[in-house]
Design a protein around this motif. Structure first.
Motif, PDB file in Angstrom:
ATOM      1  N   ASN A   1       0.875  -1.168   0.000  1.00 34.61           N
ATOM      2  CA  ASN A   1       0.000   0.000   0.000  1.00 34.61           C
ATOM      3  C   ASN A   1       0.913   1.218   0.000  1.00 34.61           C
ATOM      4  O   ASN A   1       1.645   1.459   0.961  1.00 34.61           O
ATOM      5  CB  ASN A   1      -0.898  -0.010   1.242  1.00 34.61           C
ATOM      6  N   GLU A   2       0.879   1.994  -1.066  1.00 34.32           N
ATOM      7  CA  GLU A   2       1.833   3.087  -1.273  1.00 34.32           C
ATOM      8  C   GLU A   2       1.334   4.430  -0.754  1.00 34.32           C
ATOM      9  O   GLU A   2       1.921   5.465  -1.066  1.00 34.32           O
ATOM     10  CB  GLU A   2       2.144   3.218  -2.768  1.00 34.32           C
ATOM     11  N   ARG A   3       0.308   4.462   0.056  1.00 34.93           N
ATOM     12  CA  ARG A   3      -0.406   5.699   0.382  1.00 34.93           C
ATOM     13  C   ARG A   3       0.502   6.829   0.841  1.00 34.93           C
ATOM     14  O   ARG A   3       0.362   7.965   0.390  1.00 34.93           O
ATOM     15  CB  ARG A   3      -1.469   5.412   1.450  1.00 34.93           C
ATOM     16  N   THR A   4       1.439   6.580   1.750  1.00 32.89           N
ATOM     17  CA  THR A   4       2.304   7.664   2.251  1.00 32.89           C
ATOM     18  C   THR A   4       3.773   7.459   1.874  1.00 32.89           C
ATOM     19  O   THR A   4       4.650   8.046   2.500  1.00 32.89           O
ATOM     20  CB  THR A   4       2.199   7.790   3.789  1.00 32.89           C
ATOM     21  N   ALA A   5       4.019   6.661   0.852  1.00 32.84           N
ATOM     22  CA  ALA A   5       5.407   6.382   0.474  1.00 32.84           C
ATOM     23  C   ALA A   5       6.103   7.655  -0.013  1.00 32.84           C
ATOM     24  O   ALA A   5       5.577   8.366  -0.878  1.00 32.84           O
ATOM     25  CB  ALA A   5       5.451   5.317  -0.609  1.00 32.84           C
ATOM     26  N   PRO A   6       7.288   7.960   0.499  1.00 31.00           N
ATOM     27  CA  PRO A   6       8.041   9.116  -0.015  1.00 31.00           C
ATOM     28  C   PRO A   6       8.427   8.893  -1.477  1.00 31.00           C
ATOM     29  O   PRO A   6       8.501   7.752  -1.955  1.00 31.00           O
ATOM     30  CB  PRO A   6       9.290   9.142   0.877  1.00 31.00           C
ATOM     31  N   ALA A   7       8.679   9.957  -2.182  1.00 31.17           N
ATOM     32  CA  ALA A   7       9.120   9.852  -3.573  1.00 31.17           C
ATOM     33  C   ALA A   7      10.399   9.022  -3.650  1.00 31.17           C
ATOM     34  O   ALA A   7      11.338   9.231  -2.874  1.00 31.17           O
ATOM     35  CB  ALA A   7       9.354  11.250  -4.145  1.00 31.17           C
ATOM     36  N   GLY A   8      10.414   8.061  -4.547  1.00 31.55           N
ATOM     37  CA  GLY A   8      11.597   7.232  -4.736  1.00 31.55           C
ATOM     38  C   GLY A   8      11.732   6.081  -3.768  1.00 31.55           C
ATOM     39  O   GLY A   8      12.710   5.322  -3.829  1.00 31.55           O
ATOM     40  N   ALA A   9      10.759   5.897  -2.872  1.00 28.28           N
ATOM     41  CA  ALA A   9      10.894   4.861  -1.840  1.00 28.28           C
ATOM     42  C   ALA A   9      10.655   3.457  -2.363  1.00 28.28           C
ATOM     43  O   ALA A   9      11.209   2.495  -1.819  1.00 28.28           O
ATOM     44  CB  ALA A   9       9.933   5.145  -0.687  1.00 28.28           C
TER      45      ALA A   9
ATOM     46  N   LEU B   1       1.581  -7.841   4.001  1.00 27.29           N
ATOM     47  CA  LEU B   1       1.186  -6.462   3.711  1.00 27.29           C
ATOM     48  C   LEU B   1       2.310  -5.520   4.109  1.00 27.29           C
ATOM     49  O   LEU B   1       2.712  -5.469   5.281  1.00 27.29           O
ATOM     50  CB  LEU B   1      -0.082  -6.107   4.486  1.00 27.29           C
ATOM     51  N   LEU B   2       2.827  -4.778   3.144  1.00 26.58           N
ATOM     52  CA  LEU B   2       3.820  -3.735   3.385  1.00 26.58           C
ATOM     53  C   LEU B   2       3.126  -2.407   3.124  1.00 26.58           C
ATOM     54  O   LEU B   2       2.912  -2.024   1.975  1.00 26.58           O
ATOM     55  CB  LEU B   2       5.034  -3.920   2.466  1.00 26.58           C
ATOM     56  N   ALA B   3       2.733  -1.744   4.182  1.00 30.33           N
ATOM     57  CA  ALA B   3       1.879  -0.559   4.056  1.00 30.33           C
ATOM     58  C   ALA B   3       2.614   0.701   4.482  1.00 30.33           C
ATOM     59  O   ALA B   3       3.165   0.762   5.594  1.00 30.33           O
ATOM     60  CB  ALA B   3       0.617  -0.744   4.897  1.00 30.33           C
ATOM     61  N   TRP B   4       2.614   1.677   3.617  1.00 28.71           N
ATOM     62  CA  TRP B   4       3.124   3.001   3.968  1.00 28.71           C
ATOM     63  C   TRP B   4       1.974   3.740   4.634  1.00 28.71           C
ATOM     64  O   TRP B   4       0.950   4.014   4.027  1.00 28.71           O
ATOM     65  CB  TRP B   4       3.618   3.726   2.727  1.00 28.71           C
ATOM     66  N   SER B   5       2.163   4.063   5.894  1.00 26.65           N
ATOM     67  CA  SER B   5       1.065   4.541   6.728  1.00 26.65           C
ATOM     68  C   SER B   5       1.466   5.812   7.463  1.00 26.65           C
ATOM     69  O   SER B   5       2.447   6.468   7.118  1.00 26.65           O
ATOM     70  CB  SER B   5       0.674   3.419   7.705  1.00 26.65           C
ATOM     71  N   ASP B   6       0.700   6.161   8.506  1.00 25.35           N
ATOM     72  CA  ASP B   6       0.995   7.326   9.339  1.00 25.35           C
ATOM     73  C   ASP B   6       0.213   7.203  10.641  1.00 25.35           C
ATOM     74  O   ASP B   6      -0.563   6.265  10.837  1.00 25.35           O
ATOM     75  CB  ASP B   6       0.669   8.637   8.620  1.00 25.35           C
ATOM     76  N   GLN B   7       0.416   8.152  11.534  1.00 19.43           N
ATOM     77  CA  GLN B   7      -0.210   8.080  12.848  1.00 19.43           C
ATOM     78  C   GLN B   7      -1.722   8.218  12.775  1.00 19.43           C
ATOM     79  O   GLN B   7      -2.441   7.620  13.588  1.00 19.43           O
ATOM     80  CB  GLN B   7       0.368   9.151  13.767  1.00 19.43           C
ATOM     81  N   ALA B   8      -2.229   8.984  11.812  1.00 25.67           N
ATOM     82  CA  ALA B   8      -3.675   9.142  11.692  1.00 25.67           C
ATOM     83  C   ALA B   8      -4.350   7.801  11.428  1.00 25.67           C
ATOM     84  O   ALA B   8      -5.469   7.556  11.892  1.00 25.67           O
ATOM     85  CB  ALA B   8      -4.001  10.136  10.573  1.00 25.67           C
TER      86      ALA B   8
ATOM     87  N   ALA C   1       3.993  -1.735   8.875  1.00 22.76           N
ATOM     88  CA  ALA C   1       3.458  -0.385   8.678  1.00 22.76           C
ATOM     89  C   ALA C   1       4.633   0.580   8.765  1.00 22.76           C
ATOM     90  O   ALA C   1       5.218   0.749   9.839  1.00 22.76           O
ATOM     91  CB  ALA C   1       2.412  -0.060   9.737  1.00 22.76           C
ATOM     92  N   PHE C   2       5.011   1.139   7.632  1.00 24.33           N
ATOM     93  CA  PHE C   2       6.083   2.131   7.596  1.00 24.33           C
ATOM     94  C   PHE C   2       5.478   3.509   7.843  1.00 24.33           C
ATOM     95  O   PHE C   2       4.465   3.862   7.229  1.00 24.33           O
ATOM     96  CB  PHE C   2       6.776   2.144   6.230  1.00 24.33           C
ATOM     97  N   ASN C   3       6.102   4.304   8.706  1.00 25.51           N
ATOM     98  CA  ASN C   3       5.635   5.659   8.948  1.00 25.51           C
ATOM     99  C   ASN C   3       6.221   6.566   7.868  1.00 25.51           C
ATOM    100  O   ASN C   3       7.306   7.132   8.013  1.00 25.51           O
ATOM    101  CB  ASN C   3       6.060   6.122  10.341  1.00 25.51           C
ATOM    102  N   GLY C   4       5.501   6.685   6.758  1.00 29.50           N
ATOM    103  CA  GLY C   4       6.004   7.414   5.597  1.00 29.50           C
ATOM    104  C   GLY C   4       6.444   8.839   5.893  1.00 29.50           C
ATOM    105  O   GLY C   4       7.556   9.240   5.523  1.00 29.50           O
ATOM    106  N   PRO C   5       5.614   9.670   6.558  1.00 30.83           N
ATOM    107  CA  PRO C   5       6.025  11.056   6.817  1.00 30.83           C
ATOM    108  C   PRO C   5       7.297  11.160   7.658  1.00 30.83           C
ATOM    109  O   PRO C   5       8.166  11.995   7.383  1.00 30.83           O
ATOM    110  CB  PRO C   5       4.816  11.636   7.563  1.00 30.83           C
ATOM    111  N   THR C   6       7.443  10.310   8.665  1.00 30.37           N
ATOM    112  CA  THR C   6       8.636  10.378   9.515  1.00 30.37           C
ATOM    113  C   THR C   6       9.876   9.913   8.766  1.00 30.37           C
ATOM    114  O   THR C   6      10.951  10.505   8.892  1.00 30.37           O
ATOM    115  CB  THR C   6       8.433   9.535  10.787  1.00 30.37           C
ATOM    116  N   ILE C   7       9.743   8.840   7.979  1.00 33.42           N
ATOM    117  CA  ILE C   7      10.889   8.369   7.199  1.00 33.42           C
ATOM    118  C   ILE C   7      11.315   9.428   6.182  1.00 33.42           C
ATOM    119  O   ILE C   7      12.511   9.675   5.979  1.00 33.42           O
ATOM    120  CB  ILE C   7      10.538   7.037   6.508  1.00 33.42           C
ATOM    121  N   GLU C   8      10.349  10.089   5.574  1.00 33.56           N
ATOM    122  CA  GLU C   8      10.669  11.143   4.604  1.00 33.56           C
ATOM    123  C   GLU C   8      11.367  12.321   5.284  1.00 33.56           C
ATOM    124  O   GLU C   8      12.370  12.854   4.770  1.00 33.56           O
ATOM    125  CB  GLU C   8       9.392  11.611   3.916  1.00 33.56           C
TER     126      GLU C   8
END
Length: 295
Positions: free
Chosen positions: A120-128, A177-184, A218-225
């Motif tokens: 799930n690429e929802r919050t994946a940073p560019a190029g991730a 499941l490898l999901a790009w997610s966030d705290q919300a 669940a990867f925290n996309g915003p924090t990783i970015e």
């Protein structure tokens, strides 16, 4: 900026068709994960903070036997570097969960079938996404396990994932499941955490052993970015890849260690960018599980 590397290692204590989900939290520069495990094995050194129940199918609602099971392991871990064979589990590397009938052996995936995964690429940073593929390839090489990309999904990470979802994925165990997610979406992913991950298992051999059948990260996309932006461009890719390697290693069955050289170090923040001997010894061990063609 003090990021926490939250490794919610979704541990499997498969007894009476129940899988315990252990939460492991890690702080850069030090551990904050001090509670004991609630698994049925004596793995009390696992740093599980909370537990809940996974939605594990009963025997009547499990999928049919897999169609891609081979007669022998698809691959094998490579030879270990000099000295790595003398390393010890519980010191140099640690298993996420142990077999009920053998507390020296890890719960693992079936090496005779590939591990399917969706993203799930929802919050994946560019190029991730290419970097994630590289991280998966590193784990595959170190374990001998084959990973197959089944594409993208809209499934979102939850605390109680359903392991068999025929309406979404067909008559098979749900892919990892490898999901790009966030705290919300997942409150565990606070704004100072990188992610969480692990695997779920089911009982086999009349409950004497356990087998991983799927997992989730669940990867925290915003924090990783945000973290990547604090480093020079030449360092960003290797740092992000190492963080993702850490979580994919949780999926195949490893938890944290106290060795600062390891990518599985409990305070790992991406600065160690290649597997240490302890990592490799642990990954080799979880890559040599048993084959179960009927599960």
């Amino acid at each position: 900026m003090n990021r926490r590397l939250v490794g919610r290692t979704v541990a499997v204590a498969v007894v009476v068709l129940a899988a315990a989900i252990g939460v492991v939290a890690v702080t850069r520069g030090g551990s904050s994960d001090d509670a004991s495990t609630t698994t049925t094995t004596p793995a009390t050194h696992h740093h599980d903070e909370t537990t809940t129940a996974a939605t594990v199918p009963t025997s009547s609602t499990r999928p049919p036997p897999p169609t891609d099971e081979r007669t022998a392991p698809i691959g094998h871990p490579p030879p270990l570097p000099a000295g790595a064979a003398d390393l010890h589990e519980g010191v140099d590397y640690q298993f996420l969960t142990y077999q009920p009938d053998d507390h020296t052996r890890p719960v693992a995936y079936d090496p005779c079938r590939p591990i399917h995964y969706v993203v799930n690429e929802r919050t994946a940073p560019a190029g991730a996404m290419p970097i994630l593929k590289q991280a998966i390839a590193e784990v595959s090489r170190a374990t001998g396990l084959e990973f197959i990309d089944d594409g993208t999904t809209t499934e979102r990470p939850v605390e109680k994932r359903v392991l068999y979802q025929p309406e979404r994925y067909g008559k098979r165990w749900a892919p990892v499941l490898l999901a790009w997610s966030d705290q919300a979406e997942l409150p565990l992913l606070t704004d100072d955490s990188f992610g969480s991950g692990g695997s779920y298992g089911v009982p086999v051999d009349d409950g004497a052993r356990s087998l991983y059948v799927t997992g989730e990260v669940a990867f925290n996309g915003p924090t990783i970015e945000t973290d990547a932006a604090t480093f020079a461009p030449a360092q960003r890719e290797s740092r992000m890849r190492a963080i993702l390697m850490h979580y994919v290693a949780h999926v195949v069955g490893l938890t944290h260690t106290g060795d600062v050289r390891n990518i599985l170090y409990h305070g790992h923040d991406g600065r160690a960018t290649s597997w240490a001997p302890g990592d490799l010894a642990g990954l080799a061990a979880v890559g040599t599980g048993r084959c179960y063609p009927t599960v």
